[in-house]
Scaffold this motif. Structure first.
Motif, short mmCIF file in Angstrom:
data_model
loop_
_atom_site.label_atom_id
_atom_site.label_comp_id
_atom_site.label_asym_id
_atom_site.label_seq_id
_atom_site.Cartn_x
_atom_site.Cartn_y
_atom_site.Cartn_z
N THR A 16 33.05 48.74 40.30
CA THR A 16 34.02 49.61 40.96
C THR A 16 35.29 49.73 40.14
OG1 THR A 16 33.16 49.10 43.17
CG2 THR A 16 35.41 49.94 43.04
N ALA A 17 35.82 48.60 39.67
CA ALA A 17 37.06 48.62 38.89
C ALA A 17 36.89 49.44 37.61
CB ALA A 17 37.50 47.21 38.57
N LEU A 18 35.77 49.25 36.91
CA LEU A 18 35.53 49.99 35.67
C LEU A 18 35.41 51.49 35.94
CD1 LEU A 18 32.97 47.62 33.90
CD2 LEU A 18 35.32 48.11 33.17
N ILE A 20 43.31 57.14 44.17
CA ILE A 20 42.38 56.27 43.45
C ILE A 20 43.13 55.06 42.89
CG2 ILE A 20 40.86 56.11 41.43
CD1 ILE A 20 40.20 59.08 41.89
N ALA A 21 44.32 55.30 42.37
CA ALA A 21 45.12 54.21 41.81
C ALA A 21 45.46 53.18 42.88
CB ALA A 21 46.39 54.77 41.17
N HIS A 26 44.32 47.67 44.77
CA HIS A 26 43.82 46.76 45.81
C HIS A 26 42.67 45.92 45.29
CE1 HIS A 26 42.64 45.34 49.81
NE2 HIS A 26 41.41 45.66 49.48
N VAL A 27 41.72 46.58 44.63
CA VAL A 27 40.55 45.87 44.09
C VAL A 27 40.99 44.80 43.10
CG1 VAL A 27 38.52 46.15 42.61
CG2 VAL A 27 38.90 47.73 44.50
N LYS A 28 41.99 45.12 42.28
CA LYS A 28 42.44 44.18 41.26
C LYS A 28 43.22 43.00 41.84
CE LYS A 28 42.37 46.88 37.03
NZ LYS A 28 43.14 47.27 35.84
N GLU A 53 40.43 44.99 53.65
CA GLU A 53 40.62 46.26 54.38
C GLU A 53 41.74 47.03 53.73
OE1 GLU A 53 41.39 47.74 59.02
OE2 GLU A 53 41.08 45.62 58.53
N ILE A 54 41.58 48.34 53.64
CA ILE A 54 42.62 49.21 53.10
C ILE A 54 42.47 50.58 53.73
CG2 ILE A 54 41.21 49.93 51.12
CD1 ILE A 54 43.78 50.07 49.45
#
Length: 266
Positions: A94-96, A134-135, A140-142, A156-157
């Motif tokens: 997902t991050a990539l 998206i950013a 959040h993922v990072k 959760e977001i």
């Protein structure tokens, strides 16, 4: 890779993914869900949206822990709750994927607002707005711990500014995502519009010798297909490269057909 017990995978789904007193998943749905999760864990897709029924995050978490114990995968999976919609993520993939979207303009956003006579590419300023959303998700993922002993994690977001149709298309790894303004409700201009539907499937003998797993299903308007063909071909080529580097699935098939529907719900 060791083969798995279809009976144990089916039992895990039926025990954990039962909404209240309603009937649980069928054996076929149980095995297909396991296949989709394995595709996420194998890096063939960044995420899947759990839409088999309306169970909550806690039940899906228990299910994932059980199938990992059975041996489906030892890869960490993350449950992301967005407005009570649960996605199962491969965090690294997902991050990539999100970083690539922010660094390039190779993934089109298609405006299908009801006010349009036909679908078209989003205006640049609206694309920048989507990239801002998206950013937010990438940030959040990072923030999630990269090293943990837990094989299943949750978070959760949500933002009221997001168009969830667009956000889900992005997170699911589609090479093109629909978006629309909501000033006139949630209608769109896709009624009776020729759509080129892409379906990606592969066999998964690890789970069952007859199992075909549908990994992707998305569409693009036929009137934009030629303009988008280079990006779509690049996406397909990358998927084939990733597919060749894993051994959970075989017999990859990417098919297309053109359809026109009286109504298209997004």
């Amino acid at each position: 890779m060791a083969t798995l017990s279809p009976q144990l995978l089916t039992a895990a789904a039926q025990q954990n993914l039962r909404p209240g007193r309603k009937k649980g998943l069928s054996p076929a749905a149980s095995l297909h869900l396991a296949g989709e999760i394995l595709a996420v864990a194998s890096g063939l897709k960044p995420a899947l949206l759990y839409d088999y029924n309306s169970v909550g995050v806690d039940k899906i978490e228990n299910y994932l822990q059980q199938i990992q114990g059975i041996g489906l995968t030892r890869h960490r999976l993350h449950l992301l709750n967005i407005a009570d919609n649960v996605l199962i993520l491969n965090l690294e993939k997902t991050a990539l994927w999100l970083e690539m979207l922010l660094l390039t303009n190779k993934v089109p956003f298609i405006d299908v607002s009801a006010s349009r006579t036909c679908p078209g590419h989003c205006e640049p300023e609206y694309v920048e707005s989507i990239k801002g959303h998206i950013a937010e998700i990438l940030a959040h993922v990072k923030t999630l711990p990269s090293i943990t002993s837990q094989l299943v994690t949750t978070s959760e977001i949500f933002s009221a500014d997001w168009n969830l149709c667009t956000i889900f298309g992005v997170l699911l790894g589609y090479p093109a995502s629909y978006t629309f303004t909501t000033e006139q409700g949630f209608d769109n201009c896709l009624s009776l519009t020729p759509l080129r539907v892409f379906t990606v499937q592969a066999s998964c003998c690890r789970i069952s010798k007859d199992l075909r797993v549908r990994m992707y299903s998305f569409s693009v308007p036929e009137n934009l297909y030629l303009a988008m063909k280079e990006a779509l071909d690049a996406w397909s080529g990358n998927l084939k490269d990733v597919f060749s580097a894993q051994n959970d699935f075989a017999n990859l098939c990417i098919s297309t057909e053109v359809v026109s529907l009286a109504a298209v719900a997004l």
